[in-house]
Scaffold this motif. Structure first.
Motif, mmCIF file in Angstrom:
data_model
loop_
_atom_site.group_PDB
_atom_site.id
_atom_site.type_symbol
_atom_site.label_atom_id
_atom_site.label_comp_id
_atom_site.label_asym_id
_atom_site.label_seq_id
_atom_site.Cartn_x
_atom_site.Cartn_y
_atom_site.Cartn_z
ATOM 1 N N GLY A 20 -27.206 -15.978 -12.598
ATOM 2 C CA GLY A 20 -26.630 -16.194 -13.921
ATOM 3 C C GLY A 20 -25.823 -15.043 -14.468
ATOM 4 O O GLY A 20 -25.651 -14.009 -13.820
ATOM 5 N N GLY A 21 -25.325 -15.233 -15.661
ATOM 6 C CA GLY A 21 -24.589 -14.210 -16.391
ATOM 7 C C GLY A 21 -23.396 -13.649 -15.638
ATOM 8 O O GLY A 21 -22.539 -14.394 -15.167
ATOM 9 N N PRO A 57 -24.061 -19.763 -22.127
ATOM 10 C CA PRO A 57 -23.882 -19.167 -20.804
ATOM 11 C C PRO A 57 -22.393 -18.985 -20.500
ATOM 12 O O PRO A 57 -21.574 -19.829 -20.875
ATOM 13 C CB PRO A 57 -24.486 -20.198 -19.845
ATOM 14 C CG PRO A 57 -25.234 -21.157 -20.687
ATOM 15 C CD PRO A 57 -24.679 -21.095 -22.048
ATOM 16 N N SER B 21 -29.676 -22.520 -28.318
ATOM 17 C CA SER B 21 -28.439 -22.288 -27.581
ATOM 18 C C SER B 21 -27.352 -21.724 -28.490
ATOM 19 O O SER B 21 -26.574 -20.854 -28.095
ATOM 20 C CB SER B 21 -27.962 -23.593 -26.937
ATOM 21 O OG SER B 21 -26.721 -23.424 -26.340
ATOM 22 N N THR B 24 -27.893 -17.978 -28.660
ATOM 23 C CA THR B 24 -28.101 -17.182 -27.458
ATOM 24 C C THR B 24 -26.871 -16.354 -27.148
ATOM 25 O O THR B 24 -26.059 -16.728 -26.306
ATOM 26 C CB THR B 24 -28.445 -18.082 -26.255
ATOM 27 O OG1 THR B 24 -29.522 -18.914 -26.636
ATOM 28 C CG2 THR B 24 -28.865 -17.261 -25.061
ATOM 29 N N GLY B 27 -26.160 -14.123 -23.333
ATOM 30 C CA GLY B 27 -26.430 -14.945 -22.160
ATOM 31 C C GLY B 27 -27.720 -14.644 -21.411
ATOM 32 O O GLY B 27 -28.471 -13.750 -21.754
ATOM 33 N N GLY B 28 -27.970 -15.459 -20.413
ATOM 34 C CA GLY B 28 -29.067 -15.275 -19.471
ATOM 35 C C GLY B 28 -30.417 -15.078 -20.118
ATOM 36 O O GLY B 28 -30.955 -15.991 -20.733
ATOM 37 N N ALA B 64 -26.480 -21.373 -14.535
ATOM 38 C CA ALA B 64 -26.782 -20.537 -15.687
ATOM 39 C C ALA B 64 -28.279 -20.550 -15.971
ATOM 40 O O ALA B 64 -28.910 -21.605 -15.969
ATOM 41 C CB ALA B 64 -26.013 -21.041 -16.898
ATOM 42 N N ALA B 66 -29.824 -20.068 -18.740
ATOM 43 C CA ALA B 66 -30.131 -20.805 -19.967
ATOM 44 C C ALA B 66 -30.239 -22.306 -19.703
ATOM 45 O O ALA B 66 -31.156 -22.969 -20.189
ATOM 46 C CB ALA B 66 -29.061 -20.529 -21.018
ATOM 47 N N THR B 90 -28.567 -27.861 -25.086
ATOM 48 C CA THR B 90 -28.155 -26.515 -24.688
ATOM 49 C C THR B 90 -26.650 -26.415 -24.485
ATOM 50 O O THR B 90 -26.039 -25.389 -24.783
ATOM 51 C CB THR B 90 -28.891 -26.110 -23.395
ATOM 52 O OG1 THR B 90 -30.290 -26.215 -23.628
ATOM 53 C CG2 THR B 90 -28.550 -24.691 -22.980
#
Lengths: 188, 192
Positions: A20-21, A57, B21, B24, B27-28, B64, B66, B90
């Motif tokens: 991720g990220g 994200p 969401s 957030t 991220g992550g 992702a 999340a 999300t």
């Protein structure tokens, strides 16, 4: 067919960005800038800035942004769907396996080993955000004068409020946003 | 669970994931503390330990973190329908926000007030993450399980200071956990 291309490109991004990220960034750049030329490098840099500034994200943010610019709202929807499709399939399968076999002692053992690691990873993300808030883009320096005092004050106040009254974190973040908006505008 | 109640649960799941969401930033991993606060501390749908298990699975899967974490939480709360609902919750906030921003993004990027508010929120996010780390980390230290504490410290140093790939850390810690279980099991068998 632009929609199929968007779908396929972002499916690959979703499938191969493990962790991720930021791990997804080079993949997105490769698909969007290098392979298809949907964005210029400058637009891509802007996209990363926006993705960092807004919630969500980075892969979903990029999918929406690129889709919007290439083919409007339908493009955004298709690209976003492509980017989460691999997750949906793989994670649903893992969820099913986890809830079915979580009581096996070996699985419990593996998860027991992972839990402290996850706490460490959350801590690591927290330190990165804190340093970004206190020192800005330039990053950590030994010079105490470089610390952003407003950021330090907000952090300390928010942390104290969270520890003492345990309010909803969203309330704390909104509060920091409002206070930050006022204080930084006055200071700047 | 009766039908009426399950509708309420689904609605709450959607609203919760949508809210989380929308906040957030960064991220992550930031979503994990927020989910823990909501689903473990507030709604009591999941306990702390399970939240960390789900976080570990989310991290080790493609895509992702999340999105993966919401699929797992949704599935845990209300099966496949729950997973679908929480994916929707999300994905919608970033989809809406970025769609709007992409229409006039240069104006947004250079707006002083927008960046002041976002800069302020950064401190808030850092505080929320620090709070959750204190809770979860404190629990691990309190258990007085030396191996777990050691794993936590080494994983932090490896990830933050040495920049070791997250997948490698997850893999190594999983193996340590498995070996430990086999070892403890073996000893028990021997004692019999």
């Amino acid at each position: 067919m632009i929609f199929l291309e968007l779908l396929w490109s972002f499916m690959q991004i979703g499938l191969f960005s493990v962790g991720g990220g930021m791990a997804a960034m080079p993949l997105i750049q490769n698909q969007v800038v290098t392979l298809h030329g949907w964005l210029t490098l400058t637009e891509f840099t802007d996209l990363i800035t926006i993705a960092e500034m807004t919630p969500g994200p980075i892969a979903v943010n990029s999918a929406t942004f690129v889709g919007m610019r290439i083919a409007g709202l339908p493009g955004a929807l298709v690209a976003t769907a492509g980017c989460i499709l691999p997750s949906c399939i793989i994670v649903s399968l893992l969820a099913w396996l986890y809830f079915r076999y979580q009581n096996l002692s070996i699985i419990q053992g593996v998860l027991g080993g992972l839990r402290p690691a996850v706490v460490a990873l959350i801590a690591s993300a927290g330190v990165s955000i804190l340093l970004l808030a206190l020192w800005g883009e330039g990053g950590f320096t030994m010079n105490v004068q470089d610390i952003n005092l407003i950021a330090l004050g907000l952090f300390a106040a928010a942390f104290a409020v969270l520890r003492i009254w345990k309010p909803s974190p969203i309330l704390v973040m909104t509060g920091c946003g409002v206070l930050g908006g006022i204080l930084y505008t006055l200071a700047g | 669970m009766e039908k009426k109640k399950s509708w309420k649960v689904l609605l709450q799941l959607f609203v919760s994931t949508f809210y989380i969401s929308a906040f957030t930033f960064g991220g992550g991993y930031v979503i994990i503390p927020l989910m823990k606060k909501k689903f473990a501390d507030e709604l009591h749908w999941i306990d702390d330990e399970e939240m960390l298990n789900l976080a570990a699975i989310a991290q080790s899967s493609p895509g992702a973190v999340a999105v993966n974490a919401s699929i797992l939480v949704g599935y845990r709360v209300a099966g496949v329908v729950g997973a679908a609902i929480s994916i929707l919750g999300t994905v919608l906030p970033p989809l809406i926000i970025i769609s709007v921003i992409s229409l006039f993004y240069t104006a947004f990027r250079t707006n002083a007030i927008v960046s002041a508010v976002l800069k302020g929120m950064q401190s808030g996010v850092a505080a929320v993450v620090a709070d959750v780390v204190c809770n979860l980390g404190g629990k691990i230290v309190k258990d007085r399980d030396i191996l777990s504490v050691l794993v936590m410290i080494v994983a932090f140093v490896a990830n933050y200071i040495l920049g070791v790939n997250v997948m490698l850390i997850i893999l190594a810690c999983g193996v340590i956990g498995a070996v430990r279980t086999l070892f403890v099991h073996g000893k028990k068998e021997g004692a019999k």
